[in-house]
Design an enzyme around this catalytic site. Structure first.
Site, short mmCIF file in Angstrom:
data_model
loop_
_atom_site.label_atom_id
_atom_site.label_comp_id
_atom_site.label_asym_id
_atom_site.label_seq_id
_atom_site.Cartn_x
_atom_site.Cartn_y
_atom_site.Cartn_z
N LYS A 120 -11.28 -11.86 45.80
CA LYS A 120 -12.55 -12.16 45.14
C LYS A 120 -12.36 -12.86 43.79
O LYS A 120 -13.32 -13.35 43.21
CB LYS A 120 -13.37 -10.89 44.97
CG LYS A 120 -13.88 -10.34 46.30
CD LYS A 120 -14.91 -9.25 46.11
CE LYS A 120 -15.55 -8.84 47.43
NZ LYS A 120 -14.64 -8.02 48.25
C1 LIG Z 1 -14.89 -7.78 49.53
C2 LIG Z 1 -13.67 -7.55 50.31
C3 LIG Z 1 -13.63 -7.80 51.70
C4 LIG Z 1 -14.85 -8.23 52.48
O1 LIG Z 1 -15.31 -9.51 52.16
P1 LIG Z 1 -16.80 -9.92 52.55
O2 LIG Z 1 -16.97 -11.30 52.06
O3 LIG Z 1 -17.70 -8.93 51.87
O4 LIG Z 1 -16.92 -9.79 54.04
C5 LIG Z 1 -12.42 -7.65 52.35
N1 LIG Z 1 -11.31 -7.21 51.70
C6 LIG Z 1 -11.33 -6.94 50.38
C7 LIG Z 1 -10.09 -6.46 49.74
C8 LIG Z 1 -12.50 -7.11 49.66
O5 LIG Z 1 -12.49 -6.83 48.36
#
Ligand SMILES: *Cc1c(COP(=O)(O)O)cnc(C)c1O
Length: 431
Positions: free
Chosen positions: A107
Site C-alpha cells: 500500500k
Molecule cells: C490491503 C491489503 C491486501 C488487500 O488489498 P485490497 O486492494 O484491499 O484487495 C492484501 N494484502 C495486504 C498485506 C494488504 O495490506
C-alpha cells in the site's frame, strides 16, 4: 480524462476533484469515463523503459492536465523509489515482492502517490484538508508514513482495536504531528461504516474539507496498476502469466484488471480470499451477499463487503459471464494458509507472509487445474509484519528488519472510541 460517479447522480469531475473528494457527492465511487489503450509497441518493448517511464505512460492519461509534467515526474519517481523484484519460488510460480517500501507493505505506492498529489492540490487550494481513513491493517501505516509532515494535510486513521498486528499498530500510532490514530472498539467494517457516515454528513462537510485515503480514492487505486506492468517487465516466460492477488477490498486486483484492459497481457486473474468469501461465493452462485467480516490470519483482507468490487463489475458492464472468463476466486482457510507457509518454507526456502500465502495457495489450486500455465502471486507484505502467524507455521521467530525495529520502542498514542458516529464527528469538528 473525466470521472463519473457509479451512482450516476453527481457531476463528472477531473482527477484533481476526484482526488480531493474521494467519494462523489452522491456517495458513489468515481470511475474513469474511458480506459486508455496503451500503444502495442510500448507493451512489446516494455523492458527498454525504466520503471519511471512505465509508470508515467500508465498514469498520465488518468491525471490529464491536473498536474504539470514536471511535478508528475517528481511525484512518480518519489513514489516508486524502491524495488519490485519478481522472484522465482518454484517450477511454475513467481513472487512479485511488493513489500520493499518504507512500511514494508504494497500500500506504500498508492499512499505515497496520493499524498503527493494531494499535497500538490492543497498548495493550490490554500485550505487545510483532512484525510479520513479506515484501516484493516496495512493502509494505516502506509498512509501515516506517506502523509507524515505533508503541509496542509491532517490525517485521521480509524483502526479496529486488537485486530491489527503490533508492528502495524506501532506504524500508525507513533508518528504524531499531523497523524492522528483512533482505536475503535469494533471490527474493520465498523471503522469503514464510520468513515462512510462522515463523508455522507453534509453538515460536517461544510465545515471540514474531508477526503478519503482508502483504495476508493482514485489517486490510491489507479497507481496500483504499476505493479502489474513492473511484473510483466520482468516476466521471461513465453506465455502470459496467470496473476494471483490476495484480495480484501478488491482495489489492487481491480487495478490489475484495468491494466489488462489497457493492453497488458495477462492469462487469467485469481483473487485469493481468506474466510471472508463474499466474492468467491458470488462468482460461484451469482448472488452477492455482503457479510460481517470474520477475523483471520491475513487480517488486512478481513473485509465483509469489498468496496471496490463494484468497479470490477463496471469494467465488465455487470456481465458476470465476461467477468468469469478472466477472474477466478478461491477462499483459503487459516489452516491452508499456515500449511502453505510451512510447505513453501520447507521445500523452497521462501518465507511467505499470510497474505502472500493465500495468493500462493489460490494460484496453486488454479494451476493444478490448468497444467502448463505459469503464474505470479503478489507478496503484499513483509512476513515480519505478521510474526505470530509465521512463528505458528514455522515454530521459530523471525528477525525484525532494521528499517522498522526502532518503532517498536516508540510510545503508542491513540484515542480509544466506541463505534459511535457522534464521537467521530465531534472529534473532526474540534480539529
Ligand atoms: C490491503 C491489503 C491486501 C488487500 O488489498 P485490497 O486492494 O484491499 O484487495 C492484501 N494484502 C495486504 C498485506 C494488504 O495490506
Amino acid at each position: 480524462m473525466l470521472y463519473y460517479s457509479l451512482n450516476k447522480q453527481a457531476p463528472n469531475v477531473d482527477f484533481k476533484e476526484a482526488t480531493i473528494r474521494g467519494l462523489a457527492p452522491d456517495k458513489g465511487l468515481y470511475f474513469p469515463d474511458h480506459i486508455p489503450l496503451l500503444p502495442e509497441d510500448f507493451i512489446k518493448d516494455i523492458v527498454s523503459y525504466s520503471k519511471e517511464e512505465v509508470a508515467l505512460q500508465v498514469i498520465q492519461p488518468y491525471v490529464g492536465d491536473t498536474i504539470p509534467a514536471k511535478e508528475l515526474d517528481e511525484i512518480i519517481s518519489d513514489t516508486i523509489n524502491f524495488d519490485f523484484p519478481l522472484v522465482k519460488v518454484d517450477e511454475n510460480k513467481y513472487s512479485l515482492e511488493l513489500y520493499h517500501g518504507p512500511t514494508l507493505a504494497f500500500k506504500d505506492v498508492g499512499a505515497r502517490f496520493m499524498s503527493r498529489c494531494l499535497g500538490f492540490f492543497a498548495k493550490e487550494k490554500k485550505e487545510k484538508v483532512v484525510v479520513l481513513v479506515a484501516t484493516s491493517g496495512d493502509t494505516g501505516g502506509a498512509v501515516a508514513n506517506g502523509f507524515y509532515d505533508v503541509d496542509g494535510v491532517e490525517v485521521v486513521i480509524l483502526y479496529p482495536s486488537g485486530k491489527v498486528s503490533s508492528v502495524q499498530e506501532k506504524q500508525l500510532t507513533t508518528l504524531g504531528k499531523n497523524i492522528h490514530a483512533l482505536e475503535v472498539e469494533g471490527n474493520f467494517d465498523d471503522c469503514q461504516q464510520l468513515v462512510k457516515q462522515a463523508f455522507g454528513d453534509n453538515e460536517l462537510n461544510e465545515i471540514v474539507v474531508l477526503t478519503s485515503a482508502n483504495s476508493i480514492n482514485v489517486a490510491r487505486w489507479l497507481p496500483q496498476q504499476f505493479y502489474y506492468f513492473f511484473a510483466y517487465r520482468q516476466w521471461k516466460e513465453i506465455t502470459p502469466p496467470v496473476i494471483s492477488v490476495p484480495s480484501g477490498n478488491f482495489g489492487n486486483i481491480c487495478a490489475g484488471i484495468l491494466a489488462h484492459i489497457s493492453g497488458l497481457p495477462v492469462k487469467h486473474f485469481i483473487a485469493g480470499c481468506n474466510a471472508n468469501d463474499v466474492i468467491p461465493s458470488y462468482l460461484q452462485a451469482g448472488i452477492f451477499e455482503a457479510k460481517q467480516a470474520v477475523s483471520t490470519l491475513s487480517n488486512a483482507m478481513d473485509v465483509g463487503n469489498p468496496s471496490n468490487f463494484i468497479r470490477i463489475l463496471e469494467i465488465f458492464n455487470n456481465e458476470l459471464g465476461d467477468l468469469k472468463n478472466i477472474l477466478t476466486s478461491y477462499s483459503i482457510s487459516d489452516e491452508e494458509t499456515i500449511s502453505t507457509i510451512k510447505q513453501v518454507y520447507d521445500q523452497q526456502d521462501y518465507l511467505l507472509d499470510p497474505h502472500g500465502a493465500v495468493a500462493y495457495c489460490a494460484l496453486q489450486k488454479y494451476l493444478e487445474q490448468h497444467r502448463g500455465e505459469k503464474g505470479i502471486f503478489l507478496e503484499t507484505a513483509h512476513p515480519v509484519k505478521f510474526p505470530a502467524c509465521v512463528e505458528q507455521a514455522l515454530n521459530k521467530t523471525i528477525d525484525i528488519p532494521e528499517s522498522i525495529a526502532h518503532i517498536m520502542h516508540l510510545e503508542k498514542r491513540a484515542t480509544v472510541m466506541a463505534p459511535d458516529y457522534n464521537f467521530l464527528k465531534d472529534y473532526l469538528l474540534k480539529m
